[in-house]
Design a protein around this motif. Structure first.
Motif, PDB file in Angstrom:
ATOM      1  N   ARG A   3      25.637  -7.594  26.228  1.00  0.00           N
ATOM      2  CA  ARG A   3      26.277  -6.814  27.226  1.00  0.00           C
ATOM      3  C   ARG A   3      25.184  -6.246  28.391  1.00  0.00           C
ATOM      4  O   ARG A   3      24.192  -5.750  27.795  1.00  0.00           O
ATOM      5  N   SER A   4      25.763  -5.660  29.511  1.00  0.00           N
ATOM      6  CA  SER A   4      24.771  -5.036  30.217  1.00  0.00           C
ATOM      7  C   SER A   4      24.785  -3.421  30.226  1.00  0.00           C
ATOM      8  O   SER A   4      23.918  -2.585  30.616  1.00  0.00           O
ATOM      9  N   GLN A   5      25.824  -2.956  29.344  1.00  0.00           N
ATOM     10  CA  GLN A   5      26.284  -1.469  29.350  1.00  0.00           C
ATOM     11  C   GLN A   5      25.908  -1.281  27.739  1.00  0.00           C
ATOM     12  O   GLN A   5      26.489  -2.094  26.883  1.00  0.00           O
ATOM     13  N   VAL A   6      25.438  -0.072  27.527  1.00  0.00           N
ATOM     14  CA  VAL A   6      25.344   0.516  26.109  1.00  0.00           C
ATOM     15  C   VAL A   6      26.407   1.418  25.997  1.00  0.00           C
ATOM     16  O   VAL A   6      26.439   2.522  26.756  1.00  0.00           O
ATOM     17  N   THR A   7      27.251   1.402  25.053  1.00  0.00           N
ATOM     18  CA  THR A   7      28.362   2.505  24.569  1.00  0.00           C
ATOM     19  C   THR A   7      27.534   3.350  23.608  1.00  0.00           C
ATOM     20  O   THR A   7      26.611   3.312  23.087  1.00  0.00           O
ATOM     21  N   ARG A   8      28.653   4.473  23.607  1.00  0.00           N
ATOM     22  CA  ARG A   8      28.133   5.418  22.534  1.00  0.00           C
ATOM     23  C   ARG A   8      28.279   4.962  21.218  1.00  0.00           C
ATOM     24  O   ARG A   8      27.431   5.317  20.463  1.00  0.00           O
ATOM     25  N   ASP A  10      27.478   1.905  20.242  1.00  0.00           N
ATOM     26  CA  ASP A  10      26.206   1.157  19.934  1.00  0.00           C
ATOM     27  C   ASP A  10      25.153   2.127  19.674  1.00  0.00           C
ATOM     28  O   ASP A  10      24.493   1.924  18.699  1.00  0.00           O
TER      29      ASP A  10
END
Length: 175
Positions: A3-8, A10
């Motif tokens: 994924r290109s986005q890191v979530t909280r 993660d």
């Protein structure tokens, strides 16, 4: 990953956790009288905090401080004072009975007062006094100092983790 986005989630999954990450969540849970959440936060603190006696000792200090804050917040609420109507400062008669820390909070951190007053709504002054006695008795028991017979629901002094767990449950669930 892919994924290109890191979530909280993660970041939390790979980040380091410290006791400080959970202490304020524990204080809010106790202040809100939520035993399930308080036990969950206490267990998380014990899991990542190192020696249980150190975690318990630090937590006892913070619990006593939070109960004192609840007491002050309740007193202010009883006098219809909150962080939004204190622009001119506290009346002298109110200042005379509050701690310097509580007075400072009303001036510099009034945003905290709303949450404290919401929590304090679920407490009576006798329950706050009992809570402070329980924190003291738990701390004394951990240090092998007999706290007397006033509080008969203490964990064994040689088990600080159980002592902490029992304390947060007793604070959340008054008898």
């Amino acid at each position: 990953g892919d994924r290109s986005q890191v979530t909280r989630a993660d970041a939390e999954a790979v980040g380091l956790h410290a006791v400080q990450d959970n202490i304020f969540a524990l204080l809010d849970a106790v202040g809100s009288r939520d035993p399930r959440r308080a036990l969950f936060e206490a267990d998380k603190m014990l899991e990542v905090g190192g020696k249980p006696d150190g975690v318990a000792a630090r937590t006892f200090v913070m619990l006593a401080r939070h109960l004192r804050h609840l007491w002050g917040a309740k007193y202010l609420a009883d006098h219809r004072l909150n962080g939004f109507n204190l622009k001119g400062g506290l009346p002298p008669d109110i200042q005379a009975v509050l701690s310097g820390e509580m007075i400072g909070m009303t001036v510099r951190q009034s945003f905290l007062l709303k949450n404290l007053q919401e929590q304090a709504h679920g407490w009576t002054y006798p329950a706050l006094a009992d809570g402070l006695r329980r924190v003291l008795a738990s701390d004394m028991a951990m240090k092998s100092i007999p706290p007397g017979t006033a509080l008969n629901a203490l964990a064994p002094a040689d088990d600080p983790a159980s002592n902490l767990r029992l304390l947060v449950v007793k604070l959340c669930c008054p008898s």
